[in-house]
Write an enzyme that holds these catalytic residues in place. Structure first.
Site, PDB file in Angstrom:
ATOM      1  N   MET A  30       0.839  -1.204   0.000  1.00  0.00           N
ATOM      2  CA  MET A  30       0.000   0.000   0.000  1.00  0.00           C
ATOM      3  C   MET A  30       0.871   1.249   0.000  1.00  0.00           C
ATOM      4  SD  MET A  30      -3.521  -0.710   2.057  1.00  0.00           S
ATOM      5  CE  MET A  30      -2.905  -0.446   3.702  1.00  0.00           C
ATOM      6  N   GLY A  31       2.144   1.089  -0.362  1.00  0.00           N
ATOM      7  CA  GLY A  31       3.022   2.251  -0.463  1.00  0.00           C
ATOM      8  C   GLY A  31       3.569   2.712   0.869  1.00  0.00           C
ATOM      9  N   GLY A  36      11.310  -2.747   5.379  1.00  0.00           N
ATOM     10  CA  GLY A  36      10.627  -4.032   5.349  1.00  0.00           C
ATOM     11  C   GLY A  36      10.097  -4.369   3.965  1.00  0.00           C
ATOM     12  N   HIS A  37       9.484  -3.394   3.316  1.00  0.00           N
ATOM     13  CA  HIS A  37       9.011  -3.609   1.944  1.00  0.00           C
ATOM     14  C   HIS A  37      10.182  -3.900   1.000  1.00  0.00           C
ATOM     15  CE1 HIS A  37       5.709  -0.827   3.450  1.00  0.00           C
ATOM     16  NE2 HIS A  37       5.026  -1.872   3.047  1.00  0.00           N
ATOM     17  N   GLN A  61     -10.448  -2.615   2.421  1.00  0.00           N
ATOM     18  CA  GLN A  61      -9.980  -3.220   3.672  1.00  0.00           C
ATOM     19  C   GLN A  61      -9.969  -2.232   4.834  1.00  0.00           C
ATOM     20  OE1 GLN A  61      -6.090  -4.097   1.733  1.00  0.00           O
ATOM     21  NE2 GLN A  61      -5.187  -3.561   3.715  1.00  0.00           N
ATOM     22  N   GLU A 148       5.944 -11.329   7.219  1.00  0.00           N
ATOM     23  CA  GLU A 148       5.404 -12.116   8.318  1.00  0.00           C
ATOM     24  C   GLU A 148       4.896 -11.250   9.472  1.00  0.00           C
ATOM     25  OE1 GLU A 148       8.487 -14.878   9.310  1.00  0.00           O
ATOM     26  OE2 GLU A 148       8.032 -16.188   7.606  1.00  0.00           O
ATOM     27  N   VAL A 176      11.092  -7.128   9.502  1.00  0.00           N
ATOM     28  CA  VAL A 176      12.250  -6.239   9.629  1.00  0.00           C
ATOM     29  C   VAL A 176      11.958  -5.266  10.766  1.00  0.00           C
ATOM     30  CG1 VAL A 176      13.672  -4.505   8.474  1.00  0.00           C
ATOM     31  CG2 VAL A 176      12.810  -6.480   7.189  1.00  0.00           C
TER      32      VAL A 176
END
Length: 280
Positions: A30-31, A36-37, A61, A148, A176
């Site tokens: 979602m930007g 982490g991304h 959502q 995760e 992360v």
């Protein structure tokens, strides 16, 4: 990096790669991208010829009183990060492209979607399942990479993919964390400086709960109550803290061996989630 904003162009590019025998990995986001991304992208690059990343803030959502309107949108910075990271394609659709007509179809993973975060955010995981199902149909990747940290979301998507026979292999990528243990999240930006100092206590509670749960004489309800009270005393508004079986996210007992501890809490206006594994 190529940037496309409609399904036709997306399929055209991916079709060219397929004709050349190249495998496709997909990272939906979602930007407001953070490390982490980018770790998802880097992991995907090791396992596929091409990596597609999507950025779409999915209205389906978000509940009526949630942060859809204020969710951080940092398109240019995200493009720069993905270019530097070496992603091959960014799919950047708008709401009209993703939902051109009033929806008559629902994608819902029964049972699992009503637990934990699903109880606090009714309909949330239906919206997640819907948009991921649509994106998988659009991209048709060989591999799907998900973090995760959103463990229940990962479980919902795994179940949906298995039930619907969607031909994609899902790989979860470890959470992360910041240097102080706080799980990286786009919503961390909502925290005030004082709240940011307190936020790592969430992960500390998980670590303490895991250490206690590893004991042969562990009392799971007592562990949950002790750690919950410590967080409340520190200023958190606890949604849930639960020790669950990793396979189905149902409550664990001492005979279970493959476990996950799930937590969700609000700190000020910010809702934080995290989890930690343990094997007994």
């Amino acid at each position: 990096m190529r940037i496309v904003k409609n399904i036709k162009d997306l399929r055209c590019v991916i079709g060219e790669w397929r004709q050349n025998g190249q495998s496709i990995a997909f990272v939906p986001t979602m930007g407001n991208l953070h490390a982490g991304h980018l770790q998802l992208v880097k992991t995907a690059q090791l396992q596929a010829h091409r990596v597609v990343v999507s950025i779409f803030v999915n209205p389906a959502q978000f509940g009526p009183n949630e942060d859809f309107a204020s969710y951080p949108r940092t398109e240019q910075q995200d493009e720069d990060k993905l270019t530097a990271c070496g992603a091959d394609l960014l799919f950047l659709p708008d709401v009209g492209e993703m939902y051109p007509n009033p929806l008559q179809t629902k994608v819902s993973v029964q049972g699992l979607s009503t637990l934990h975060c699903g109880a606090s955010r009714p309909g949330h995981f239906d919206g997640v399942a819907l948009v991921v199902c649509k994106l998988l149909n659009m991209v048709q990747p060989d591999l799907l990479f998900l973090g995760e940290k959103d463990f229940q979301q990962l479980a919902v998507i795994r179940t949906m993919v298995a039930d619907l026979n969607i031909p994609v292999t899902i790989q979860g990528v470890p959470t992360v964390r910041e240097a102080d243990g706080l799980a990286m999240s786009s919503r961390n930006g909502y925290l005030t400086p004082a709240e940011r100092q307190l936020a790592p206590l969430l992960y500390r509670a998980l670590c303490d709960a895991r250490a206690e749960a590893l004991s042969d004489t562990a009392d799971f309800p007592a562990i949950i109550e002790r750690q919950s009270q410590a967080l409340r005393n520190a200023g958190f508004e606890l949604d849930y803290l639960r020790i669950c079986r990793r396979a189905d996210l149902l409550p664990a007992d001492k005979s279970d061996t493959d476990l996950v501890i799930l937590i969700a809490a609000k700190l000020g206006k910010t809702r934080l989630i995290d989890n930690i594994y343990l094997s007994r």
